[in-house]
Design a protein around this motif. Structure first.
Motif, PDB file in Angstrom:
ATOM      1  N   LEU A 174       0.877  -1.045  -0.060  1.00 17.57           N
ATOM      2  CA  LEU A 174      -0.156  -0.161  -0.011  1.00 17.57           C
ATOM      3  C   LEU A 174       0.766   1.313   0.047  1.00 17.57           C
ATOM      4  O   LEU A 174       0.604   2.291  -0.581  1.00 17.57           O
ATOM      5  CB  LEU A 174      -0.907   0.003   1.281  1.00 17.57           C
ATOM      6  N   GLN A 175       1.935   1.052   0.540  1.00 16.57           N
ATOM      7  CA  GLN A 175       2.991   2.184   0.634  1.00 16.57           C
ATOM      8  C   GLN A 175       3.469   2.630  -0.665  1.00 16.57           C
ATOM      9  O   GLN A 175       3.693   3.498  -1.375  1.00 16.57           O
ATOM     10  CB  GLN A 175       4.181   2.105   1.449  1.00 16.57           C
ATOM     11  N   GLN A 176       3.684   1.384  -1.425  1.00 18.30           N
ATOM     12  CA  GLN A 176       4.250   1.664  -2.959  1.00 18.30           C
ATOM     13  C   GLN A 176       3.247   2.241  -3.651  1.00 18.30           C
ATOM     14  O   GLN A 176       3.338   2.858  -4.752  1.00 18.30           O
ATOM     15  CB  GLN A 176       4.440   0.215  -3.308  1.00 18.30           C
ATOM     16  N   VAL A 194      -3.807  -2.685  -6.137  1.00 17.83           N
ATOM     17  CA  VAL A 194      -5.142  -2.457  -5.789  1.00 17.83           C
ATOM     18  C   VAL A 194      -6.217  -3.620  -5.956  1.00 17.83           C
ATOM     19  O   VAL A 194      -7.020  -4.169  -5.032  1.00 17.83           O
ATOM     20  CB  VAL A 194      -5.628  -1.382  -6.296  1.00 17.83           C
ATOM     21  N   SER A 195      -5.923  -4.209  -7.128  1.00 14.08           N
ATOM     22  CA  SER A 195      -6.680  -5.479  -7.541  1.00 14.08           C
ATOM     23  C   SER A 195      -6.571  -6.663  -6.787  1.00 14.08           C
ATOM     24  O   SER A 195      -7.347  -7.326  -6.217  1.00 14.08           O
ATOM     25  CB  SER A 195      -6.479  -5.527  -8.844  1.00 14.08           C
ATOM     26  N   ALA A 197      -8.318   7.970  -7.775  1.00 18.92           N
ATOM     27  CA  ALA A 197      -9.180   7.620  -6.848  1.00 18.92           C
ATOM     28  C   ALA A 197      -8.818   6.195  -6.706  1.00 18.92           C
ATOM     29  O   ALA A 197      -9.306   5.149  -7.538  1.00 18.92           O
ATOM     30  CB  ALA A 197     -10.633   7.900  -6.753  1.00 18.92           C
ATOM     31  N   VAL A 198      -8.615   5.796  -5.242  1.00 21.26           N
ATOM     32  CA  VAL A 198      -8.637   4.179  -4.976  1.00 21.26           C
ATOM     33  C   VAL A 198      -9.379   3.922  -3.813  1.00 21.26           C
ATOM     34  O   VAL A 198      -9.589   4.543  -2.872  1.00 21.26           O
ATOM     35  CB  VAL A 198      -6.953   3.846  -4.404  1.00 21.26           C
ATOM     36  N   ASP A 199     -10.253   2.831  -3.985  1.00 25.35           N
ATOM     37  CA  ASP A 199     -11.327   2.465  -3.198  1.00 25.35           C
ATOM     38  C   ASP A 199     -10.798   1.094  -2.635  1.00 25.35           C
ATOM     39  O   ASP A 199     -10.482   0.129  -3.333  1.00 25.35           O
ATOM     40  CB  ASP A 199     -12.533   2.099  -3.925  1.00 25.35           C
TER      41      ASP A 199
END
Length: 553
Positions: A411-413, A500-501, A519-521
Motif C-alpha cells: 500500500l505504501q508503494q 489495488v486489484s 481515486a483508490v477504493d
C-alpha cells in the motif's frame, strides 16, 4: 422529441402474425357466410311475398267470385292462408295515395275481421317509399311495425294494390348470425392467442438456451488472465437439421475457436511473464555488482566522504566522478525497474500478500512528506531548498484511525507511485492534494484520492494509463537535475492497479485540463471501540503516529 418504440420480440411477432392471419380468415369467412345467408333468407321471403301478390292479383278458384270476397273488394286476399302475422295490403289511387289498408293481426277465420288499417304516419311512410307496379320488391320501414318487403301489383279489376310481409324475423336471424360469428371469432382468437403464446414459447425454448449460453460467455472476463472457456450449447440445441440447431452448432464452433485463441494467448503470456520474472531475478545480482564496483572505485579514488578518503589515494577528476555517479544512478534506476517487474510477476502469479489491519493515515502522511523531500532534491542528491510543487493533505477531523485490510508495504508503494506520477508529469507550481475519506456508510469503502491542478492527461492516453509500459512522454531521456518532465518506465500505474486489484479494491482516474484525480477504493476494516480489531494488530507507520491529524506538509 421522437419517442423510440420498444421493438417487439420474436415471440410476440410470431404470435401476433398468426393471430392476425386467423382474424383475417375468420372475417372473410364470416362476411361470405353473412352475405350468403342474407341472400338466401331474403330470397325465401321474396318468394313468399310473390305468392301473396299472385293471390292479390288473381283470386284463386273459378269465376264468378264468392260473395264474401266480392264484398271484401281488392283487399279480400288479406288474411288468407300462408300469410305471416303483420302482412298488410293497401289500395293505392292514381296519385299514389293509400285509400284503404289492412294489417293482419290474427290468424285463422278471424283474420279478415281482426285486420286493422294503417295509421296515418304508416301510410305516409308507405306512400313515400312504396314501389310502383312492375318495379319489383323493395324494403320499407313502417313506424311501429318495423321492416317490410313490399311489392305493387294490379288486380284483375285494374286496381293498384301494395302487398307487404314483415322482414323482422329474417333481419333478426341475420343479426343473430352476425353476433354468433363475432363471438365465436373473438373466442377463437383468444384461444389462438393463448395457444400460440404457449406453442411459440415452447418452440423458442431451444433458442433461449442458445442465447443464455451466449450471455454467459459474454459475462466472462476474456480480456485478461487465464480463462477456461467451457461454455457450450447443449447437443440437443446444436442439431444442424433445425434452424436453431444450425445457430447452436455455429456458436459452438466459434466458441471452440475462441477457446483455442485464448489458450494460445494465455500460454504466450505465461511464457513472457516467466521470462520477465527469470530475467529480472537474474539481473539483480549483476546490478548489485555494478553498484558495488562503482562505489568501490569511488572509494579507491578518494571520492568517498570521510576520513578514509584522505588515505585511499588521489581524488578522481570531475569527469570520472560524474561517470561513477551516473553509473550508480542508472544502476539504481535499473534495480528499481527490475524490482517492479518482479513485483508484477508475483502479482500475476497470484502470490499472497502480507495482509493486516493497517491504519491508512500514517502511511499517507509519510508518503506525502517523502514526496515533498524528493520534490526538492536533485538527481545527484543535493537539496534545492524548496519543493517545486505545492503539497496538501486533507485528512478526517476525527481522531479515529482509518483502517483497511491490506499489506502496508504494498500500500505504501501505491501511494509512492501515485505521488511520483503527479510529481513527474506536472510542471513546477502544481498543487498536489492527497485526501482520505472514511466510509460514508457501514460496509462502504475507504477512498484515497490524489489530485492535482496540472495540465491533465491526454484524452487518447487516458484509457491506457494503467497498462504496462504506457507512457505519456515517449522520450526515455532523464533531466540531469531530476526536474521537469521526464521519461518513465510506464510501470508505476500498472503496479498501482495490480496491487489495488490484489486487495480487492478499485482504482479509477478522471482527468481534464486543470484537474486530474486518481481515486483508490479499498474495503474498510471495522475497528471496535477499543481501537484494536479482534484477533489482529493494527499496523502503523512508526515515524508519523503522532501526526495523524496534521494537514499541512
Amino acid at each position: 422529441m421522437q419517442v423510440l418504440r420498444r421493438p417487439w420480440t420474436l415471440r410476440t411477432r410470431l404470435v401476433v402474425s398468426a393471430v392476425s392471419l386467423i382474424a383475417v380468415v375468420a372475417a372473410v369467412i364470416g362476411s361470405v357466410t353473412a352475405i350468403a345467408f342474407h341472400s338466401y333468407m331474403y330470397g325465401k321471403l321474396d318468394d313468399q311475398l310473390h305468392s301473396v301478390v299472385e293471390r292479390a292479383r288473381r283470386p284463386p278458384g273459378p269465376l264468378p267470385l264468392p260473395e264474401t270476397l266480392r264484398e271484401a273488394g281488392p283487399l279480400g286476399f288479406v288474411g288468407g292462408g300462408g300469410q305471416p302475422l303483420g302482412t298488410f295490403g293497401a289500395l293505392v289511387d292514381g296519385d299514389g295515395d293509400v285509400t284503404a289498408s289492412k294489417v293482419v293481426e290474427d290468424s285463422g277465420l278471424r283474420a279478415q275481421e281482426s285486420a286493422k288499417p294503417l295509421t296515418g304516419e304508416q301510410r305516409a311512410a308507405l306512400e313515400k317509399a312504396a314501389p310502383g307496379a312492375g318495379d319489383g320488391t323493395r324494403s320499407v320501414d313502417l313506424p311501429g311495425l318495423g321492416g317490410y318487403r313490399v311489392e305493387a301489383t294490379t288486380t284483375a279489376e285494374g286496381d293498384t294494390v301494395l302487398v307487404g310481409i314483415p322482414s323482422a324475423e329474417v333481419s333478426g336471424a341475420l343479426t343473430t348470425l352476425i353476433v354468433v360469428e363475432v363471438c365465436v371469432t373473438a373466442a377463437g382468437l383468444i384461444a389462438a392467442l393463448i395457444a400460440g403464446t404457449v406453442l411459440v414459447g415452447v418452440a423458442l425454448r431451444p433458442l433461449r438456451r442458445v442465447a443464455a449460453t451466449a450471455t454467459r460467455v459474454s459475462e466472462l472476463p476474456l480480456h485478461s488472465g487465464e480463462v477456461a472457456l467451457l461454455e457450450r450449447v447443449p447437443d440437443a440445441e446444436a442439431d444442424p437439421r433445425t434452424e436453431v440447431g444450425q445457430v447452436g452448432a455455429a456458436l459452438n464452433r466459434m466458441l471452440g475457436h475462441v477457446g483455442s485463441a485464448l489458450a494460445a494467448r494465455q500460454e504466450s503470456e505465461t511464457r513472457v511473464r516467466q521470462f520477465v520474472a527469470d530475467a529480472s531475478h537474474e539481473l539483480r545480482t549483476p546490478l548489485a555488482s555494478i553498484r558495488g564496483y562503482a562505489e568501490l572505485t569511488r572509494r579507491a579514488g578518494g571520492g568517498a566522504p570521510g576520513p578514509s578518503a584522505r588515505s585511499a589515494g588521489p581524488e578522481p577528476d570531475p569527469v570520472t566522478r560524474h561517470a561513477l555517479g551516473r553509473i550508480e544512478s542508472e544502476a539504481d534506476r535499473m534495480t528499481g525497474l527490475v524490482e517492479d517487474l518482479l513485483l508484477l510477476a508475483r502479482l500475476d502469479a497470484g502470490r499472497p500478500l502480507s495482509y493486516g489491519t493497517t491504519d491508512l493515515l500514517p502511511l499517507v502522511v509519510d508518503a506525502v512528506s517523502d514526496a515533498r523531500v524528493a520534490d526538492g532534491t536533485g538527481a545527484d542528491g543535493s537539496g534545492t531548498g524548496s519543493a517545486r510543487h505545492h503539497w496538501r493533505l486533507e485528512l478526517p477531523e476525527a481522531a479515529e484511525p482509518v483502517t483497511v485490510r491490506a499489506d502496508p508495504d504494498r500500500l505504501q508503494q501505491v501511494l509512492v507511485n501515485l505521488l511520483a506520477n503527479a510529481r513527474t508529469h506536472t510542471p513546477p507550481g502544481t498543487t498536489v492534494t492527497v485526501s482520505v475519506e472514511p466510509p460514508v456508510r457501514a460496509g462502504g469503502p475507504v477512498t484515497l484520492e490524489v489530485r492535482d491542478d496540472g495540465p491533465g492527461i491526454p484524452a487518447e492516453l487516458l484509457p491506457h494509463v494503467f497498462e504496462r509500459f504506457a507512457r505519456g512522454d515517449a522520450s526515455r531521456a532523464r533531466d540531469a537535475d531530476g526536474g521537469g518532465a521526464t521519461g518513465s518506465t510506464g510501470l508505476g500505474l500498472a503496479i498501482v492497479q495490480a496491487v489495488v486489484s490484489a486487495h480487492g479494491g478499485r482504482v479509477r482516474v478522471e482527468s481534464a485540463p486543470g484537474r486530474t484525480v486518481f481515486a483508490v477504493d479499498l474495503q474498510a476494516d471495522v475497528v471496535p471501540a477499543d481501537g484494536v480489531p479482534a484477533g489482529h494488530d493494527v499496523i502503523r507507520a512508526d515515524s508519523q503516529v503522532g501526526d495523524r491529524l496534521t494537514t499541512p506538509v
